[in-house]
Design a protein around this motif. Structure first.
Motif, PDB file in Angstrom:
ATOM      1  N   ILE A  99       1.555 -14.511  12.152  1.00  0.00           N
ATOM      2  CA  ILE A  99       1.893 -12.753  11.151  1.00  0.00           C
ATOM      3  C   ILE A  99       1.377 -12.044  11.580  1.00  0.00           C
ATOM      4  O   ILE A  99      -0.098 -11.742  11.558  1.00  0.00           O
ATOM      5  N   LEU A 100       2.274 -10.923  12.180  1.00  0.00           N
ATOM      6  CA  LEU A 100       2.020  -9.343  12.517  1.00  0.00           C
ATOM      7  C   LEU A 100       2.546  -8.532  11.138  1.00  0.00           C
ATOM      8  O   LEU A 100       4.002  -8.485  11.359  1.00  0.00           O
ATOM      9  N   ARG A 101       1.433  -7.653  10.707  1.00  0.00           N
ATOM     10  CA  ARG A 101       1.866  -7.240   9.643  1.00  0.00           C
ATOM     11  C   ARG A 101       2.571  -6.097  10.626  1.00  0.00           C
ATOM     12  O   ARG A 101       1.620  -5.331  11.233  1.00  0.00           O
ATOM     13  N   LEU A 102       3.299  -5.126   9.477  1.00  0.00           N
ATOM     14  CA  LEU A 102       3.797  -4.000  10.124  1.00  0.00           C
ATOM     15  C   LEU A 102       4.005  -2.747   8.892  1.00  0.00           C
ATOM     16  O   LEU A 102       4.383  -2.886   8.293  1.00  0.00           O
ATOM     17  N   SER A 103       3.278  -1.205   9.530  1.00  0.00           N
ATOM     18  CA  SER A 103       4.521  -0.451   9.164  1.00  0.00           C
ATOM     19  C   SER A 103       4.937   0.512   9.527  1.00  0.00           C
ATOM     20  O   SER A 103       4.574   0.819  10.480  1.00  0.00           O
ATOM     21  N   GLY A 104       5.856   1.626   9.038  1.00  0.00           N
ATOM     22  CA  GLY A 104       6.646   2.598   9.968  1.00  0.00           C
ATOM     23  C   GLY A 104       6.952   3.353   9.169  1.00  0.00           C
ATOM     24  O   GLY A 104       7.346   3.098   7.938  1.00  0.00           O
ATOM     25  N   ARG A 105       6.699   4.921   9.203  1.00  0.00           N
ATOM     26  CA  ARG A 105       7.699   6.045   8.427  1.00  0.00           C
ATOM     27  C   ARG A 105       8.746   6.191   8.332  1.00  0.00           C
ATOM     28  O   ARG A 105       9.716   5.751   9.129  1.00  0.00           O
ATOM     29  N   THR A 106       9.430   6.379   6.738  1.00  0.00           N
ATOM     30  CA  THR A 106      11.041   6.296   6.832  1.00  0.00           C
ATOM     31  C   THR A 106      11.143   7.683   7.777  1.00  0.00           C
ATOM     32  O   THR A 106      13.069   7.725   7.811  1.00  0.00           O
ATOM     33  N   ILE A 120       6.444  -9.832  11.352  1.00  0.00           N
ATOM     34  CA  ILE A 120       7.026 -10.728  11.881  1.00  0.00           C
ATOM     35  C   ILE A 120       6.530 -11.790  11.877  1.00  0.00           C
ATOM     36  O   ILE A 120       5.021 -11.446  12.277  1.00  0.00           O
ATOM     37  N   ALA A 121       6.565 -12.788  12.073  1.00  0.00           N
ATOM     38  CA  ALA A 121       6.020 -13.957  11.811  1.00  0.00           C
ATOM     39  C   ALA A 121       6.670 -15.047  12.437  1.00  0.00           C
ATOM     40  O   ALA A 121       7.921 -15.650  12.869  1.00  0.00           O
TER      41      ALA A 121
END
Length: 175
Positions: A99-106, A120-121
């Protein structure tokens, strides 16, 4: 003249091959226009080393997503975690999924907007070189492509060797 033409064609082929390995190589022209930056994991990441890197703590490595030439942080990608039972094998530690954990600004204008989380897994069976998945997180779209991985079967189930995994991460502006 003939030798010069041949040399030019060979040079173009080398440039095309080298360029394909730098991320962004499999993107459509529309996606190329939205491309912010391409990374390789684990090479371009920073070790978490127990403190928090962005929203991710404590082990593993994290990628800090920034637009080239900018100080603003647009998001993060954590490399990596898994859900299934991991084992130590003769060749190293292995897990049945990644699993690659992700974050992103809105909002990407200042890098200070709210932050959304995603992931994404890949299952062990999906972990083959060239496999890719994408996920929208906030105002970003992450495209993760497996570049290198070694797998083995254990108890009739595919596992990947953790130290063998390398991925390309293309970060695009979401549509």
């Amino acid at each position: 003249m003939r030798g010069l033409k041949r040399l030019c064609w060979m040079a173009l082929a080398v440039v095309a091959i080298l360029g394909a390995g730098c991320g962004g190589g499999g993107l459509t022209p529309e996606e190329q226009e939205r491309l912010i930056v391409s990374y390789r994991l684990p090479q371009d990441s920073v070790p978490n080393g127990n403190p928090q890197v962005g929203p991710f703590c404590c082990t593993g490595k994290s990628l800090i997503v920034q637009e080239p030439g900018s100080e603003a942080v647009l998001g993060y990608a954590h490399f990596f975690s898994w859900e299934g039972q991991a084992y130590n094998f003769e060749k190293g530690s292995g897990a049945p999924d990644v699993i690659l954990r992700l974050s992103g600004r809105t909002q990407l204008d200042s890098g200070t907007g709210e932050e959304e989380m995603g992931r994404i897994a890949f299952t062990g069976a999906e972990l083959v070189a060239g496999a890719s998945k994408r996920q929208r997180v906030g105002a970003l779209e992450y495209l993760v492509t497996i570049e290198r991985v070694e797998t083995l079967d254990y108890e009739n189930r595919p596992y990947f060797l953790m130290d063998s995994l390398e991925v390309a991460v293309d970060v695009l502006r979401a549509k």
